[in-house]
Design a protein around this motif. Structure first.
Motif, PDB file in Angstrom:
ATOM      1  N   HIS A  81       0.814  -1.212   0.000  1.00 20.19           N
ATOM      2  CA  HIS A  81       0.000   0.000   0.000  1.00 20.19           C
ATOM      3  C   HIS A  81       0.850   1.266   0.000  1.00 20.19           C
ATOM      4  N   ALA A  82       2.059   1.195   0.547  1.00 16.93           N
ATOM      5  CA  ALA A  82       2.940   2.367   0.516  1.00 16.93           C
ATOM      6  C   ALA A  82       3.237   2.790  -0.920  1.00 16.93           C
ATOM      7  N   ARG A  83       3.309   1.844  -1.831  1.00 16.72           N
ATOM      8  CA  ARG A  83       3.600   2.173  -3.229  1.00 16.72           C
ATOM      9  C   ARG A  83       2.461   2.943  -3.896  1.00 16.72           C
ATOM     10  N   HIS A  84       1.318   3.023  -3.222  1.00 13.50           N
ATOM     11  CA  HIS A  84       0.180   3.792  -3.739  1.00 13.50           C
ATOM     12  C   HIS A  84      -0.086   5.038  -2.892  1.00 13.50           C
ATOM     13  N   GLY A  85       0.898   5.448  -2.105  1.00 11.15           N
ATOM     14  CA  GLY A  85       0.790   6.707  -1.375  1.00 11.15           C
ATOM     15  C   GLY A  85       0.297   6.585   0.049  1.00 11.15           C
ATOM     16  N   THR A  86      -0.014   5.370   0.518  1.00  8.43           N
ATOM     17  CA  THR A  86      -0.423   5.186   1.907  1.00  8.43           C
ATOM     18  C   THR A  86       0.823   5.210   2.783  1.00  8.43           C
ATOM     19  N   THR A  87       0.890   6.163   3.693  1.00  4.38           N
ATOM     20  CA  THR A  87       2.063   6.290   4.554  1.00  4.38           C
ATOM     21  C   THR A  87       1.793   5.830   5.978  1.00  4.38           C
ATOM     22  N   ALA A  88       0.531   5.638   6.334  1.00  7.02           N
ATOM     23  CA  ALA A  88       0.179   5.106   7.653  1.00  7.02           C
ATOM     24  C   ALA A  88      -1.136   4.353   7.522  1.00  7.02           C
ATOM     25  N   ALA A 111       5.580  -5.072  13.607  1.00  2.00           N
ATOM     26  CA  ALA A 111       5.521  -4.010  12.599  1.00  2.00           C
ATOM     27  C   ALA A 111       4.965  -2.722  13.175  1.00  2.00           C
ATOM     28  N   ILE A 112       4.117  -2.832  14.209  1.00  2.00           N
ATOM     29  CA  ILE A 112       3.610  -1.641  14.889  1.00  2.00           C
ATOM     30  C   ILE A 112       4.703  -1.030  15.756  1.00  2.00           C
ATOM     31  N   ALA A 113       5.471  -1.883  16.415  1.00  2.00           N
ATOM     32  CA  ALA A 113       6.526  -1.401  17.304  1.00  2.00           C
ATOM     33  C   ALA A 113       7.662  -0.731  16.541  1.00  2.00           C
ATOM     34  N   GLU A 114       7.985  -1.250  15.354  1.00  2.00           N
ATOM     35  CA  GLU A 114       9.089  -0.694  14.562  1.00  2.00           C
ATOM     36  C   GLU A 114       8.752  -0.820  13.088  1.00  2.00           C
ATOM     37  N   ARG A 115       8.674   0.298  12.406  1.00  2.00           N
ATOM     38  CA  ARG A 115       8.277   0.280  10.996  1.00  2.00           C
ATOM     39  C   ARG A 115       9.332  -0.415  10.148  1.00  2.00           C
ATOM     40  N   PRO A 116       8.956  -1.424   9.379  1.00  2.00           N
ATOM     41  CA  PRO A 116       9.906  -2.068   8.473  1.00  2.00           C
ATOM     42  C   PRO A 116      10.268  -1.148   7.313  1.00  2.00           C
ATOM     43  N   ALA A 117      11.451  -1.330   6.764  1.00  2.00           N
ATOM     44  CA  ALA A 117      11.885  -0.528   5.617  1.00  2.00           C
ATOM     45  C   ALA A 117      10.923  -0.710   4.455  1.00  2.00           C
ATOM     46  N   GLY A 118      10.640   0.391   3.765  1.00  2.00           N
ATOM     47  CA  GLY A 118       9.810   0.345   2.573  1.00  2.00           C
ATOM     48  C   GLY A 118       8.334   0.213   2.818  1.00  2.00           C
ATOM     49  N   ALA A 119       7.917   0.348   4.082  1.00  2.00           N
ATOM     50  CA  ALA A 119       6.522   0.085   4.429  1.00  2.00           C
ATOM     51  C   ALA A 119       5.850   1.317   5.000  1.00  2.00           C
ATOM     52  N   ALA A 120       4.528   1.354   4.883  1.00  2.00           N
ATOM     53  CA  ALA A 120       3.743   2.356   5.590  1.00  2.00           C
ATOM     54  C   ALA A 120       3.855   2.113   7.092  1.00  2.00           C
ATOM     55  N   ALA A 371      12.302   7.255   1.041  1.00  2.00           N
ATOM     56  CA  ALA A 371      11.742   7.142  -0.301  1.00  2.00           C
ATOM     57  C   ALA A 371      11.297   5.699  -0.556  1.00  2.00           C
ATOM     58  N   ILE A 372      10.070   5.547  -1.016  1.00  2.00           N
ATOM     59  CA  ILE A 372       9.509   4.232  -1.304  1.00  2.00           C
ATOM     60  C   ILE A 372       9.694   3.920  -2.788  1.00  2.00           C
ATOM     61  N   ALA A 373      10.200   2.729  -3.076  1.00  2.00           N
ATOM     62  CA  ALA A 373      10.361   2.299  -4.464  1.00  2.00           C
ATOM     63  C   ALA A 373       8.995   1.931  -5.021  1.00  2.00           C
ATOM     64  N   LEU A 374       8.517   2.734  -5.969  1.00  2.00           N
ATOM     65  CA  LEU A 374       7.138   2.538  -6.460  1.00  2.00           C
ATOM     66  C   LEU A 374       7.005   1.331  -7.381  1.00  2.00           C
ATOM     67  N   ASN A 375       8.091   0.910  -7.983  1.00  2.00           N
ATOM     68  CA  ASN A 375       8.009  -0.209  -8.932  1.00  2.00           C
ATOM     69  C   ASN A 375       8.530  -1.502  -8.343  1.00  2.00           C
ATOM     70  N   ALA A 376       8.553  -1.602  -7.001  1.00  2.00           N
ATOM     71  CA  ALA A 376       9.033  -2.821  -6.369  1.00  2.00           C
ATOM     72  C   ALA A 376       8.115  -3.982  -6.700  1.00  2.00           C
TER      73      ALA A 376
END
Length: 377
Positions: A81-88, A111-120, A371-376
Motif C-alpha cells: 500500500h505504501a507504493r500507492h501513497g499510503t504512509t500510515a 511491525a507496529i513497534a518498529e516500521r519495516p523498511a519500505g513500508a507504511a 523514499a519508497i520504491a514505487l516499482n518494487a
C-alpha cells in the motif's frame, strides 16, 4: 541540514503554496519558491502536486496476502500500500476464532513497534469483529461471532494496540462496553449492525466515535425507520466510507459528504489488491476477484481492491476539489485517531508525503522521510 527536497504545488494547513519542502524524517522547512516548483514540473514533464501521505484506517490485505495469516503478512501489506501513497494505516482483522485473532495480532505487533523498511507506518489495529450482529455479517463468518467483553478486548489490546474497533451496539452488553473501550483509547465504530436509529444515537451518546464502511453492513435509511445509516447522517462527525464507486452509489456518497463533516475514505482492501483475477483468502473465507470487484461465492461484495491513490482520483471525479479530497484521505483520519503529527504538511510533522503528477498518479512517496520504491515487485 535536510537531506531531501521536493518542489511543486504543496498543500499546507494554510492552503496551497507553490514552492519547496525540505525534510529528513520530519519536515524541516516549507518555502514559497515558484521558480523551483516550475523547474521541478518541467523536469517531471508536467505539474507536480505534493500532498500529505494517505492514512488508511481499514486494510485487510494486498499483494496476495491477508493480515489474518499472521507472521509477516502485515509487513507485505504495508509495503504494497505504501507504493500507492499510503504512509500510515491500521492493520484490520476479520471475525475469526480467538486463536486466529491472536495469531494475527502477534504478527502485527512487531511491525507496529518498529516500521519495516519500505513500508507504511502501522499505527495499530482495527479490530473488525468478532463483536458483530449475525444479521449484518457481510463477508464475516457467522460461526466466529461472539459477545464482547472488556477482559477479552484487554487481552487483545495487550498483544497489539487496538486503535479502532467495529461493534454492533445493539447486541447484548455492547452498549455498556463503549465508555470502557473509550477509556482504553479505542475508537469505537458502529458497523455490521442490525440496530435501529435509536441504537445508533445511544451508542454515540455513550462515546462511539464513528461508523465502519458507511451504508455497508448496517440498517439502511428509510423515512420511518432511519436505521444506523440515519443515525450517522443525522449525528456523526466522523465516518469511514469505501469510495471505490462499487460499494456505495455516487449519489449516496454525495449525500454523506453533505451530512457528515469529516467523512473519510478507506480501502477495505483485501489480498486481491494489486493481483490478477482469481481466488484469494479473506480470513477464513474464500473470495474471488473479477472485473475490479471482490466477492464471496454467493456474489456478495467482500472487501475491495481499492488503493488510496485511486480513492483520491475517485473523490475528484465526484467533484471534490483536490484539497477536500486530500483531507478525506489524510487529515481527517489522522485527526480521528488523534495523530497530530501526521496527515498534514507542516514544519515538525512526520515527513509522510506523496508527490503526484498532473493525472494524480504517484511519482514519489516518502514515509517518515524514506523514499519508497514505487516499482518494487
Amino acid at each position: 541540514m535536510f537531506p531531501r527536497k521536493v518542489s511543486g504545488n504543496i498543500l499546507t494547513p494554510q492552503g496551497w503554496l507553490q514552492g519547496s519542502l525540505q525534510f529528513g524524517q520530519r519536515i524541516g522547512a516549507i518555502e514559497a519558491d515558484a521558480a523551483a516548483a516550475d523547474a521541478a514540473a518541467s523536469a517531471a514533464g508536467g505539474k507536480l502536486t505534493i500532498l500529505p501521505g494517505f492514512i488508511d484506517l481499514h486494510v485487510h490485505g494486498a499483494a496476495g496476502v491477508d493480515i489474518m495469516q499472521g507472521g509477516d503478512a502485515g509487513v507485505t501489506v504495508a509495503r504494497a500500500h505504501a507504493r500507492h501513497g499510503t504512509t500510515a494505516m491500521l492493520g484490520t482483522t476479520m471475525t475469526a476464532t480467538d486463536n486466529s485473532i491472536r495469531r494475527a495480532l502477534n504478527g502485527l505487533a512487531p511491525a507496529i513497534a518498529e516500521r519495516p523498511a519500505g513500508a507504511a507506518r502501522m499505527l495499530g489495529v482495527h479490530l473488525e469483529g468478532p463483536f458483530l450482529s449475525i444479521h449484518r455479517l457481510g463477508a464475516q463468518p457467522a460461526d466466529a461471532v461472539v459477545e464482547g467483553s472488556l477482559d477479552l478486548v484487554r487481552s487483545y489490546h495487550a498483544i497489539a494496540p487496538i486503535r479502532a474497533m467495529t461493534l454492533a451496539t445493539e447486541v447484548a452488553r455492547h452498549l455498556q462496553l463503549i465508555p470502557q473501550l473509550k477509556q482504553l483509547g479505542i475508537r469505537v465504530q458502529l458497523g455490521h449492525s442490525n440496530g435501529s436509529y435509536d441504537d445508533g444515537v445511544a451508542a454515540l451518546q455513550a462515546g462511539a466515535a464513528g461508523f465502519t464502511h458507511l451504508f455497508n453492513g448496517m440498517t439502511a435509511l428509510q423515512h420511518r425507520q432511519p436505521g444506523i445509516v440515519g443515525a450517522a447522517l443525522a449525528h456523526a462527525e466522523y465516518a469511514e466510507i469505501i469510495p471505490d464507486l462499487q460499494h456505495v452509489h455516487e449519489g449516496a456518497i454525495r449525500a454523506a459528504l453533505r451530512a457528515i463533516p469529516r467523512l473519510y475514505g478507506v480501502t477495505d482492501a483485501t489480498a486481491a489488491t494489486g493481483m490478477p483475477d482469481g481466488e484469494y483468502g479473506l480470513g477464513s473465507q474464500r473470495v474471488y476477484k473479477c472485473m475490479g470487484c471482490v466477492r464471496l461465492a454467493t456474489g456478495s461484495l467482500a472487501g475491495s481492491v481499492l488503493t488510496m491513490d485511486q480513492a483520491l482520483r475517485n473523490f475528484v471525479a465526484l467533484g471534490l476539489d483536490l484539497a477536500d479530497a486530500s483531507h478525506r484521505l489524510s487529515l481527517y483520519p489522522a485527526d480521528y485517531l488523534g495523530e497530530t503529527e501526521r496527515g498534514r504538511l507542516q514544519t515538525g510533522a512526520w515527513a509522510d508525503l506523496v508527490v503526484l503528477d498532473a493525472d494524480l498518479q504517484p511519482v514519489a512517496v516518502y514515509v517518515e522521510g524514506e523514499a519508497i520504491a514505487l516499482n518494487a515487485a
